[in-house]
Design an enzyme around this catalytic site. Sequence first.
Site, PDB file in Angstrom:
ATOM      1  N   ASP A 162       0.838  -1.188   0.000  1.00 19.20           N
ATOM      2  CA  ASP A 162       0.000   0.000   0.000  1.00 19.20           C
ATOM      3  C   ASP A 162       0.881   1.248   0.000  1.00 19.20           C
ATOM      4  O   ASP A 162       2.013   1.222   0.496  1.00 19.20           O
ATOM      5  CB  ASP A 162      -0.882   0.027   1.255  1.00 19.20           C
ATOM      6  CG  ASP A 162      -1.843  -1.150   1.312  1.00 19.20           C
ATOM      7  OD1 ASP A 162      -2.192  -1.681   0.244  1.00 19.20           O
ATOM      8  OD2 ASP A 162      -2.223  -1.533   2.438  1.00 19.20           O
ATOM      9  N   MET A 163       0.359   2.328  -0.532  1.00 18.07           N
ATOM     10  CA  MET A 163       1.138   3.562  -0.637  1.00 18.07           C
ATOM     11  C   MET A 163       1.668   3.995   0.730  1.00 18.07           C
ATOM     12  O   MET A 163       2.806   4.460   0.850  1.00 18.07           O
ATOM     13  CB  MET A 163       0.284   4.678  -1.240  1.00 18.07           C
ATOM     14  CG  MET A 163       1.054   5.972  -1.468  1.00 18.07           C
ATOM     15  SD  MET A 163       0.095   7.244  -2.318  1.00 18.07           S
ATOM     16  CE  MET A 163      -1.008   7.749  -0.993  1.00 18.07           C
TER      17      MET A 163
END
Length: 289
Positions: free
Chosen positions: A130-131
Site C-alpha cells: 500500500d502507498m
Amino acid sequence: MQYTITIPQAFPEMTVKEVLEDYFLIPRKIRHFLRTKKHVQVNGELINWQSTIRPGDLLSLTFDQDDYPKKSLPAGQKGVIEVLYEDEHLVIVNKPEGMKTHGNEPTEIALLNHVSTEVGATCYVVHRLDMETSGAVLFAKNPFVLPILNRLLEDRKISRTYLALCQGKIAKDQWVITDKIGRDRHDRRKRLVDNRKGQTAETHVTLQSHHGRNSLVNCQLKTGRTHQIRVHLSHHGHPLIGDPLYHPQKAPRLMLHAKTLSFQHPFTLETLTVTATSASFDRYLDSLS
C-alpha cells in the site's frame, strides 16, 4: 537477450522440455520459437529436448525481441530508493512510505519507475505494498523470470513479515487471525471482514512489546489480501496507528513496515532473506518510550 543458468546440485532431475515448460513456465509459443530457432543449448551444445538436465550443466536460453517485446516506462530518479538485493534476474528494494508501488496511469511516476531507472532495466512488479506502507518489495528484472516469481507468490513460498504498531494492549503472545476479507460496498477504497462471502485470509501475529497503550507486533502473511493486516487487526479492536482509512488519527505515518522478505531463489535454490529498515517508523516508536 541471453541467459545462462548453472543447474544447482539440489535441482530435481528433469528433461529440457520439462524444465522449460513446468519449471520456467515459458509460454508454448515462445518454447516453439526456442526449439525451431535452436536457441536452447546445454554446455554450449544443441541437444534433444528429451535429454536430462543434470547438476552443474550450463543451460543457455536466447530470446529474440519478438519473444518478449520490450516495455517502456517513464523515467524515474536515481538515488530515491534503497536497493537491498540485486542480481541478473530480480531486485528487492526498500520502499519509502507515501509512494505508490506502481502508477495508475501510464505517465505516473511511482516506485516501479524509480527502480527501473536505478538498475537500468525495465522491471516488473511481483507484489505490491500500500502507498502508506514502507519496506521490502520484490521486482522481476525481465519478463522471463516474472511468471516464476509470480508462481512462488501464489504458492505461498515467499515469506513476508511486517512490523505493525496498533492501538491497545494485546494480551496474547501468539495469535492467528483467519477472518475472511471482502470489499466494503460503501467505500470502494476499503476492505472489511466478511466471513460469509469474503476471501480466505490468514495473518499470524506475534507480540513484540508494549509502548504505552499501544502494541508492537510482528505479522506474517500466509495470504496476500488487500489491506489484510490493517483489516484483521482493526476488526479485532486493534487498528494500526496512523491508518488513514480504518482509524484516522494524528500520527506522522501509517505504522506498518514490511521488514523481511524470504524465499528460495528459483535459479540457485539458495534461500534469500532480506531485511528492510525504516527511520520514520523507528523515530515514532522511540517517541513513545
